[in-house]
Structure formats: structure tokens, C-alpha cells
Design a protein around this motif. Structure first.
Motif, short mmCIF file in Angstrom:
data_model
loop_
_atom_site.label_atom_id
_atom_site.label_comp_id
_atom_site.label_asym_id
_atom_site.label_seq_id
_atom_site.Cartn_x
_atom_site.Cartn_y
_atom_site.Cartn_z
N GLY A 145 8.82 0.30 7.61
CA GLY A 145 8.74 1.24 6.50
C GLY A 145 7.47 1.06 5.70
O GLY A 145 6.80 2.03 5.36
N ARG A 146 7.14 -0.18 5.40
CA ARG A 146 5.92 -0.46 4.62
C ARG A 146 4.68 0.05 5.34
O ARG A 146 3.79 0.66 4.72
CB ARG A 146 5.82 -1.95 4.34
N ARG A 147 4.60 -0.14 6.66
CA ARG A 147 3.45 0.36 7.43
C ARG A 147 3.37 1.88 7.36
O ARG A 147 2.31 2.46 7.18
CB ARG A 147 3.54 -0.09 8.89
N ALA A 148 4.54 2.54 7.53
CA ALA A 148 4.57 4.00 7.50
C ALA A 148 4.11 4.52 6.14
O ALA A 148 3.34 5.48 6.05
CB ALA A 148 5.97 4.51 7.82
N TYR A 149 4.57 3.88 5.07
CA TYR A 149 4.20 4.31 3.72
C TYR A 149 2.70 4.13 3.49
O TYR A 149 2.05 5.00 2.91
CB TYR A 149 4.99 3.54 2.66
N GLU A 150 2.16 3.01 3.93
CA GLU A 150 0.72 2.76 3.76
C GLU A 150 -0.10 3.78 4.54
O GLU A 150 -1.09 4.32 4.03
CB GLU A 150 0.37 1.34 4.21
N LYS A 151 0.32 4.08 5.77
CA LYS A 151 -0.40 5.07 6.58
C LYS A 151 -0.38 6.45 5.92
O LYS A 151 -1.32 7.22 6.04
CB LYS A 151 0.23 5.19 7.99
N ALA A 152 0.74 6.76 5.24
CA ALA A 152 0.88 8.07 4.61
C ALA A 152 0.09 8.18 3.31
O ALA A 152 -0.19 9.28 2.85
CB ALA A 152 2.35 8.37 4.34
N GLY A 153 -0.27 7.03 2.69
CA GLY A 153 -1.07 7.08 1.47
C GLY A 153 -0.56 6.23 0.32
O GLY A 153 -1.21 6.17 -0.72
N PHE A 154 0.59 5.59 0.47
CA PHE A 154 1.11 4.72 -0.59
C PHE A 154 0.37 3.39 -0.59
O PHE A 154 -0.14 2.94 0.44
CB PHE A 154 2.60 4.44 -0.38
N GLN A 155 0.33 2.76 -1.77
CA GLN A 155 -0.21 1.40 -1.85
C GLN A 155 0.69 0.56 -2.75
O GLN A 155 1.35 1.08 -3.66
CB GLN A 155 -1.64 1.40 -2.38
N GLU A 156 0.71 -0.73 -2.48
CA GLU A 156 1.54 -1.63 -3.27
C GLU A 156 0.98 -1.76 -4.67
O GLU A 156 -0.21 -1.96 -4.86
CB GLU A 156 1.59 -3.01 -2.59
N VAL A 157 1.89 -1.67 -5.66
CA VAL A 157 1.46 -1.81 -7.06
C VAL A 157 2.22 -2.91 -7.79
O VAL A 157 1.87 -3.25 -8.92
CB VAL A 157 1.59 -0.48 -7.84
N GLY A 158 3.22 -3.50 -7.16
CA GLY A 158 3.95 -4.57 -7.84
C GLY A 158 5.13 -5.06 -7.04
O GLY A 158 5.51 -4.46 -6.03
N ARG A 159 5.71 -6.17 -7.50
CA ARG A 159 6.87 -6.78 -6.84
C ARG A 159 7.86 -7.31 -7.85
O ARG A 159 7.46 -7.80 -8.91
CB ARG A 159 6.44 -7.96 -5.96
N ARG A 160 9.12 -7.23 -7.50
CA ARG A 160 10.16 -8.00 -8.17
C ARG A 160 10.52 -9.11 -7.20
O ARG A 160 11.02 -8.85 -6.11
CB ARG A 160 11.39 -7.16 -8.47
N ARG A 161 10.24 -10.32 -7.57
CA ARG A 161 10.41 -11.44 -6.66
C ARG A 161 11.89 -11.75 -6.41
O ARG A 161 12.69 -11.78 -7.34
CB ARG A 161 9.70 -12.68 -7.21
N GLU A 162 12.20 -11.93 -5.13
CA GLU A 162 13.54 -12.32 -4.68
C GLU A 162 14.63 -11.47 -5.34
O GLU A 162 15.64 -11.97 -5.82
CB GLU A 162 13.76 -13.81 -4.94
N ALA A 163 14.42 -10.17 -5.33
CA ALA A 163 15.35 -9.24 -5.99
C ALA A 163 16.35 -8.60 -5.03
O ALA A 163 17.26 -7.90 -5.47
CB ALA A 163 14.55 -8.14 -6.69
N CYS A 164 16.19 -8.84 -3.73
CA CYS A 164 17.00 -8.16 -2.73
C CYS A 164 17.61 -9.18 -1.76
O CYS A 164 16.89 -9.95 -1.13
CB CYS A 164 16.12 -7.16 -1.98
N TRP A 165 18.94 -9.17 -1.65
CA TRP A 165 19.65 -10.09 -0.76
C TRP A 165 19.89 -9.41 0.58
O TRP A 165 20.47 -8.33 0.64
CB TRP A 165 20.98 -10.50 -1.38
N MET A 166 19.42 -10.01 1.67
CA MET A 166 19.66 -9.46 3.01
C MET A 166 19.54 -10.58 4.03
O MET A 166 18.61 -11.39 3.96
CB MET A 166 18.65 -8.35 3.33
N GLY A 167 20.46 -10.62 4.97
CA GLY A 167 20.38 -11.56 6.08
C GLY A 167 20.40 -13.02 5.65
O GLY A 167 19.75 -13.86 6.27
N GLY A 168 21.16 -13.30 4.61
CA GLY A 168 21.32 -14.68 4.21
C GLY A 168 20.24 -15.26 3.32
O GLY A 168 20.19 -16.47 3.09
#
Length: 198
Positions: A145-168
Motif C-alpha cells: 500500500g505504501r509503495r502504491a501511494y508513493e507512486k500515485a503522489g503521496f508522501q510521508e508527513v508523520g508517524r504515530r509510533r507503535e499505534a497499530c497492533w497486528m500480528g503479535g
């Protein structure tokens, strides 16, 4: 005579995908996609079953809300439904919206459909709707998803650290955005151009 199911309404057509309105007869597709835990992980939702009534409510929210505009994503060649995309949390005052997308079946991922659908939605947001900013939130683990968004024109502007629980474990939640001034319309600019004098 061709039925509506075989010949869906298309609002925006690209090379690989086309976008059209959500449709009640596609509820079985939508429900299957929203019950696929592989899809749900990209939406950062807890894995849980979704009933027919909940799916109907989901469609009603996206079709009857002035703060949301949703489309079915079709494969361009056969007009087969392959996903959904939407602008949600529309903020008219600040001319911004949040972007969301899902490609429903695993065999439709990795073919560039998501990237093109994302570009078509940015084109729609900036050219047709006059938005200034479109943003999204994506989990750190969602590399495709991140690659697709970057290719389309999005860029990262920030992060919430350790905000999402997935896969343990916990993962960062990444915020990305795209501004109208950073996007060049490749499709809708032609549709929106003024008529030439006759």
C-alpha cells in the motif's frame, strides 16, 4: 440488451481501472471483501465478521453522507468489480479529505490497479472537487500500500509510533498526504477544460 450488471455506470475511466458508483447488486462482493482478514489488515480494523446488514449500512454511510464520496473500482477491460475507494472525512472549509482504498481479492493485487485507482481519486479530488489536500493513514507493515501511494503522489508527513497492533506486535501508523500543487492531472483536466469557441 445489456443489463446494468454487465454494463455498469463509469464516472472515471483509466487504462487499467475504472471508477463508478457503489451498487446494491454488488453487496455480495463488498461483504466478501470486508470479511477477508487479509483485506481488513490493510484497513487497520480488528478482524471481525461483517454481516449483510452491516455491509448495507456501510454502503448507506458512503452513499448518503455529504462528507464521503465512494466508488466501486472496476477492471477496465471487463468491467469486473475488484475493489472500493473513497474520499471520507471531507472538510469543505479547508478543502481536504481522507483517502481510503481496498482491492478485494488477492489475485487482483500486485497488478497496478491500486496505484492507478489512487491516481484517479487524486485527480478527482483536485480537478473535479477542487480540494487542496488529500491525506491517508497506512500501517507500517503495509508495504504494498505504501509503495502504491508513493507512486500515485503521496508522501510521508508523520508517524504515530507503535499505534497499530497486528500480528503479535505494535507497528507505526504512517500519515501521508498529497497537495493539489504537487499533482498533475492526466485525465480529468481534459474533461474539465473549457469548450473551444465554435
Amino acid at each position: 440488451m445489456t443489463s446494468d450488471v454487465d454494463d455498469p455506470i463509469i464516472n472515471i475511466a483509466g487504462e487499467r481501472v475504472a471508477l463508478g458508483p457503489l451498487r446494491p447488486d454488488h453487496l455480495p462482493h463488498y461483504q466478501r471483501w470486508l470479511n477477508d482478514f487479509g483485506v481488513i489488515r490493510t484497513l487497520m480494523r480488528p478482524p471481525a465478521p461483517m454481516t449483510t446488514e452491516q455491509t448495507q449500512s456501510w454502503v448507506a454511510r458512503h452513499t448518503g453522507d455529504e462528507h464521503s464520496t465512494a466508488f466501486t473500482i472496476y477492471e477496465a477491460s471487463g468491467r469486473r468489480p475488484i475493489g472500493n475507494t473513497a474520499l471520507i472525512n471531507v472538510d469543505s472549509r479547508n478543502r481536504s479529505a481522507m483517502f481510503a482504498i481496498l482491492i478485494g481479492d488477492a489475485d487482483n493485487r500486485g497488478h497496478g490497479y491500486g496505484t492507478e485507482a489512487t491516481r484517479l481519486m487524486l485527480d478527482y479530488a483536485f480537478t473535479a472537487r477542487g480540494f487542496h489536500s488529500v491525506w491517508l493513514v497506512v500501517a507500517e507493515y503495509n508495504h504494498a500500500g505504501r509503495r502504491a501511494y508513493e507512486k500515485a503522489g503521496f508522501q510521508e508527513v508523520g508517524r504515530r509510533r507503535e499505534a497499530c497492533w497486528m500480528g503479535g506486535r505494535y507497528w507505526d501508523e504512517i500519515t501521508m498526504d498529497c497537495l493539489a500543487t504537487e499533482f498533475t492531472s492526466s485525465l480529468l483536466a481534459r474533461t474539465s477544460a473549457r469548450d473551444e469557441p465554435r
